[in-house]
Enzyme design. Sequence first.
Site, PDB file in Angstrom:
ATOM      1  N   ASP A  35      -6.018  -1.516  -4.558  1.00 45.00           N
ATOM      2  CA  ASP A  35      -6.527  -2.459  -3.562  1.00 45.00           C
ATOM      3  C   ASP A  35      -7.414  -3.486  -4.240  1.00 45.00           C
ATOM      4  OD1 ASP A  35      -5.288  -1.164  -1.482  1.00 45.00           O
ATOM      5  OD2 ASP A  35      -7.067  -0.076  -0.814  1.00 45.00           O
ATOM      6  N   HIS A  89      -8.089  -7.445   0.051  1.00 39.44           N
ATOM      7  CA  HIS A  89      -7.681  -6.489   1.082  1.00 39.44           C
ATOM      8  C   HIS A  89      -8.836  -6.194   2.040  1.00 39.44           C
ATOM      9  CE1 HIS A  89      -5.848  -3.122   3.078  1.00 39.44           C
ATOM     10  NE2 HIS A  89      -6.596  -2.210   2.479  1.00 39.44           N
ATOM     11  N   HIS A  92       0.819  -1.208   0.000  1.00 41.24           N
ATOM     12  CA  HIS A  92       0.000   0.000   0.000  1.00 41.24           C
ATOM     13  C   HIS A  92       0.860   1.269   0.000  1.00 41.24           C
ATOM     14  CE1 HIS A  92      -3.588  -2.428   0.782  1.00 41.24           C
ATOM     15  NE2 HIS A  92      -2.808  -3.138   1.567  1.00 41.24           N
ATOM     16  N   HIS A 138      -1.245   2.723  -5.531  1.00 38.22           N
ATOM     17  CA  HIS A 138      -1.463   1.280  -5.551  1.00 38.22           C
ATOM     18  C   HIS A 138      -2.936   0.972  -5.780  1.00 38.22           C
ATOM     19  CE1 HIS A 138      -2.293   2.499  -1.392  1.00 38.22           C
ATOM     20  NE2 HIS A 138      -3.161   1.504  -1.385  1.00 38.22           N
TER      21      HIS A 138
END
Length: 269
Positions: free
Chosen positions: A84, A88, A78, A82
């Site tokens: 997710d 996550h 992270h 980035h």
Amino acid sequence: MRLIDLSMTIAQHPDDPGVRDIDRWTHESGPGRLGNAAKSLIQQIADREGVSPAPFLEKEHFPDGVFMSNEIVTLSVHGGTHVDAPYHYGPSSAGRPAKTIEEVPLEWCCGPGVRLSFRGKNALEVITADDVRGELDRIGHRLRPLDVVLIETGWSAHWPDPTYYSSHPAMSPEAIEVIVDHGVKLIGVDTAGFDLPTAFMIEQFVKTGDSRHLWPCHMFGREREYLQIERMAGLDRLPGPTGFTVFCAPVRVQGAGAGWARPVALIDE
């Protein structure tokens, strides 16, 4: 075709635990560091070949006395810009095992871009479902499946001031729901995260005892399958609310809930 970089540079910051260390081998220090790293290998080869004493790599063994640069980075998935993945948010998403970052279809990561601007939002203010509907009406766009929606707050301009992490505005689960209801799989934001700053969320939890203050947007990802691009930048450089394509392929880290990415906007000229 013109390209616009929509990412932030990975860099260390005292308020960011995600980027822990960048150990740099400079051109000048490289020969010595390589020599130390290769010392055992050199000794093994020297013993096998009957070379005594074993040589040691020095500056004079490289042109101009310098070696190649190298950087050893210790960071969370992270850290920096980035993506997710559903994994996550939790072990399942939309009633199915949650996808890790290497399982995310690339088709989700590329599509017509739609910029929704909320530059009027203040510190620690939340973007609501009505805000999203109103902005879509303002720009005259109806969301379609696999549009890539980019949430612009202007907060990336605060970097590297501590307020970048401590005071940014955030999305709400209801605002995200309005977007994903149209088949959108990828949503980006130019703040440190989709939810309010961690310290602020925990403070609200302590004051109220209400756990709904804790990462509500991420928890929503357990109900609906979608991806978040966090820590974007350069959204103000886009030609308008539409008229561009976004491509944001995350790095495939095995079994991870996120991957570093360098999102770009493609403008056909």
